[in-house]
Write a protein that holds these residues in place. Structure first.
Motif, PDB file in Angstrom:
ATOM      1  N   ARG A 256     -11.293-157.115 -23.578  1.00 20.66           N
ATOM      2  CA  ARG A 256     -10.889-156.650 -22.237  1.00 20.66           C
ATOM      3  C   ARG A 256     -10.368-155.217 -22.236  1.00 20.66           C
ATOM      4  NH1 ARG A 256     -10.035-161.422 -18.169  1.00 20.66           N
ATOM      5  NH2 ARG A 256     -11.505-162.815 -19.158  1.00 20.66           N
ATOM      6  N   ALA A 257     -10.923-154.401 -23.105  1.00 20.60           N
ATOM      7  CA  ALA A 257     -10.493-153.005 -23.205  1.00 20.60           C
ATOM      8  C   ALA A 257     -11.156-152.152 -22.132  1.00 20.60           C
ATOM      9  CB  ALA A 257     -10.847-152.445 -24.583  1.00 20.60           C
ATOM     10  N   VAL A 258     -10.434-151.115 -21.720  1.00 16.03           N
ATOM     11  CA  VAL A 258     -10.958-150.067 -20.851  1.00 16.03           C
ATOM     12  C   VAL A 258     -10.803-148.779 -21.645  1.00 16.03           C
ATOM     13  CG1 VAL A 258     -10.720-148.832 -18.664  1.00 16.03           C
ATOM     14  CG2 VAL A 258     -10.263-151.298 -18.761  1.00 16.03           C
ATOM     15  N   VAL A 259     -11.933-148.172 -22.017  1.00 15.42           N
ATOM     16  CA  VAL A 259     -11.933-146.993 -22.875  1.00 15.42           C
ATOM     17  C   VAL A 259     -12.368-145.774 -22.072  1.00 15.42           C
ATOM     18  CG1 VAL A 259     -12.933-145.919 -24.941  1.00 15.42           C
ATOM     19  CG2 VAL A 259     -12.502-148.391 -24.907  1.00 15.42           C
ATOM     20  N   LEU A 260     -11.555-144.738 -22.092  1.00 18.96           N
ATOM     21  CA  LEU A 260     -11.921-143.457 -21.494  1.00 18.96           C
ATOM     22  C   LEU A 260     -12.624-142.644 -22.567  1.00 18.96           C
ATOM     23  CD1 LEU A 260     -11.783-141.243 -19.260  1.00 18.96           C
ATOM     24  CD2 LEU A 260      -9.591-140.559 -20.282  1.00 18.96           C
ATOM     25  N   LEU A 261     -13.888-142.276 -22.323  1.00 20.28           N
ATOM     26  CA  LEU A 261     -14.632-141.469 -23.292  1.00 20.28           C
ATOM     27  C   LEU A 261     -14.223-140.010 -23.170  1.00 20.28           C
ATOM     28  CD1 LEU A 261     -18.205-143.011 -23.281  1.00 20.28           C
ATOM     29  CD2 LEU A 261     -16.532-143.021 -25.126  1.00 20.28           C
ATOM     30  N   LEU A 262     -13.655-139.478 -24.239  1.00 23.56           N
ATOM     31  CA  LEU A 262     -13.204-138.090 -24.279  1.00 23.56           C
ATOM     32  C   LEU A 262     -14.295-137.162 -24.794  1.00 23.56           C
ATOM     33  CD1 LEU A 262      -9.684-138.754 -25.822  1.00 23.56           C
ATOM     34  CD2 LEU A 262     -10.233-138.348 -23.413  1.00 23.56           C
TER      35      LEU A 262
END
Length: 192
Positions: A25-31
């Motif tokens: 259930r992760a929300v990852v912001l791609l940098l």
């Protein structure tokens, strides 16, 4: 090699089928995302460690909750600062305030070696992440083909969500397609 369309600044939202416990259930912001690989931070994994305990000069600028977030399983002994600079992104001359590097729109990386007072007036919100999520060349694309992630647009408020534990459901719920229904997926389907 085929050209990689950059997903920098977008969110990876873990599908219920993703089995890796690091990304449940992760929300990852791609940098960063290009042909050399991908790097992002998990936005919804607060730790019990106060920012002041490890980066005291930045504690006053950290948004609520004022804790360090587990950015991912890679280099957990390093820190990344991600901040939103309020206002129209186009109003900045060049790339924005000194000590801040734009990633996407109003979202950027903070140079944690810079004096905090240099950025204090410009930052709208700041999160400190221990570690990051990383993928080698083509690895993220393989995971996308396998159906491990939904790719959706980010919003500046995602970085500073006051209720990070609910971010997975909130991001899915705001989608204008069938993904909104995934937000209702039970935590443990076997209890359904």
């Amino acid at each position: 090699m085929t050209e990689v369309s950059s997903l920098t600044g977008r969110l990876l939202v873990a599908t219920p089928a993703l089995a890796d416990p690091n990304f449940d259930r992760a929300v990852v912001l791609l940098l960063d995302h290009d042909e050399e690989g991908s790097l992002g931070v998990v936005l919804n994994r607060p730790t019990p460690v106060d920012v002041g305990d490890i980066l005291e000069p930045w504690a006053a600028l950290a948004g609520e909750p004022g804790v360090v977030f587990q950015g991912g399983p890679v280099s957990m002994d390093s820190a990344l600062g991600v901040a939103v600079v309020p206002g129209e992104a186009e109003t900045f001359v060049g790339e924005g305030p000194l000590g801040w590097r734009r990633v996407h729109g109003a979202i950027g990386l903070v140079d944690l070696e810079a004096p905090p007072e240099l950025l204090a007036a410009a930052l709208g919100s700041l999160r400190i992440f221990a570690g990051y999520a990383g993928w080698g060349p083509g690895q993220l694309e393989e995971e996308l083909v396998e159906g491990a992630w939904y790719v959706v647009e980010s919003e500046p408020g995602d970085v500073s969500s006051p209720d990070p534990e609910q971010l997975w459901r909130a991001v899915l719920r705001r989608q204008r397609n069938e993904l909104a229904m995934v937000a209702t997926y039970p935590d443990d389907p076997s209890l359904n």
